[in-house]
Design a protein around this motif. Sequence first.
Motif, short mmCIF file in Angstrom:
data_model
loop_
_atom_site.label_atom_id
_atom_site.label_comp_id
_atom_site.label_asym_id
_atom_site.label_seq_id
_atom_site.Cartn_x
_atom_site.Cartn_y
_atom_site.Cartn_z
N ILE A 195 48.61 45.82 34.74
CA ILE A 195 47.86 47.07 34.89
C ILE A 195 46.86 46.97 36.05
N ASP A 196 46.31 45.78 36.28
CA ASP A 196 45.38 45.61 37.42
C ASP A 196 46.08 45.91 38.74
N LYS B 16 39.59 44.78 36.69
CA LYS B 16 39.10 43.88 35.65
C LYS B 16 37.82 44.44 35.02
N TYR B 17 36.90 44.93 35.87
CA TYR B 17 35.71 45.59 35.32
C TYR B 17 36.14 46.73 34.40
N HIS B 18 37.09 47.52 34.90
CA HIS B 18 37.53 48.69 34.16
C HIS B 18 38.07 48.30 32.78
N ARG B 19 38.87 47.24 32.76
CA ARG B 19 39.48 46.76 31.53
C ARG B 19 38.41 46.30 30.53
N TYR B 20 37.43 45.53 31.02
CA TYR B 20 36.39 45.03 30.13
C TYR B 20 35.48 46.13 29.62
N ALA B 104 51.37 54.90 30.22
CA ALA B 104 50.99 56.30 30.06
C ALA B 104 49.53 56.42 29.64
N SER B 105 49.06 55.48 28.81
CA SER B 105 47.69 55.55 28.33
C SER B 105 46.69 55.35 29.47
N HIS B 106 47.15 54.84 30.60
CA HIS B 106 46.28 54.68 31.76
C HIS B 106 46.48 55.82 32.77
#
Lengths: 208, 208
Positions: A195-196, B16-20, B104-106
């Motif tokens: 996803i990244d 990575k920021y976004h994910r965390y 899709a969720s992203h």
Amino acid sequence: MTNNKVSMAVIRRLPKYHRYLKEMLENGINRISSKELSDVIGFTASQIRQDLNNFGGFGQQGYGYNVEDLYNEIGQILGLVKTYNTIIIGAGNLGQALANYNFASHGFKLEGMFDINPKVTGLRIRDVEIKDMDLLEEEIKNKNIDIAIICTSRDAAQSVADDLAKYGIKAIWNFTPVDLKINNHEVIVENVHLIDSLLTLSYFLKEK
Amino acid sequence: MTNNKVSMAVIRRLPKYHRYLKEMLENGINRISSKELSDVIGFTASQIRQDLNNFGGFGQQGYGYNVEDLYNEIGQILGLVKTYNTIIIGAGNLGQALANYNFASHGFKLEGMFDINPKVTGLRIRDVEIKDMDLLEEEIKNKNIDIAIICTSRDAAQSVADDLAKYGIKAIWNFTPVDLKINNHEVIVENVHLIDSLLTLSYFLKEK
């Protein structure tokens, strides 16, 4: 020859050199200048000279690089000097796709696949049987496994990684979107966060 | 808010920021200092402040960052402000695995899958039918496709990419081990070279 101060950025570029040099060898190219290498790889010639200098600099003024020597040296630096035994944990779509990937030609031998789902255990992918997770510890020890590839669900990933560390796995290649926390600092973790990569793509799409 | 001088390294850290931050939001955390963010993400607090300053700096002295604001801002920077229509070319194991991934969720909607193999055309993965490659051009135009994901064989990759560029695709997410050459500089290419990641792992294994 190796140097512990080599930066992560250089190390991450080495596989690309390795990949291109392999292609050149296959196409019968024996010798190449940093300028020519630059044209195909897309790094600047000066970047290439700097990168390769980190490892002792194999180029010769006015001659360039011997493709085969450079390919072999970079292969050695990358640790491609032995066969690594690997297993895949999680034999769903992604696990099966990776089992079909031809990593063996690069020196990574698939020695086992594991899943908790009785619908897939017993199936064989490229002659490797998918086994129940109960057999994981025993197989890791018996088959001297170096690398475990985690393709489980997000929820299972951390506990699988904990088990793997306990069972003596040296390296984990993680395909789940979880940043694994491993207390044992001896265990190497390399994450593939798909996803990244996709979000980097959308960044550039938006910038246009 | 955005800044064209932002380095590739910063951009690659943003997902990575976004994910965390997403995880924090889901866990009900509303506010976080750069020090706390550092503890979970693993970058230094000073790195984090520098990174986020690139985009205008959303932190406040003595308060830290509002998690939701930061999450939304980074999402905007990453271009997650619309739904992107995607297709998958090559519906083998990897293509099917990616179709089952929940992108899709992203904000990435799978609008089609294509293959030349009659054994898979006609099959449906998550309600998306695998169609023959002959329909590619028509579908790209009719369905306003933004992103094409290439999961073909190595040999087919370049010619598929050429066709995609011709048919007006804006971005290619490439899973084949080929460094695609696209003459149209408007087309963005993001490569996922799995073998490069694996060779980085073997480098660290050898270094131990």
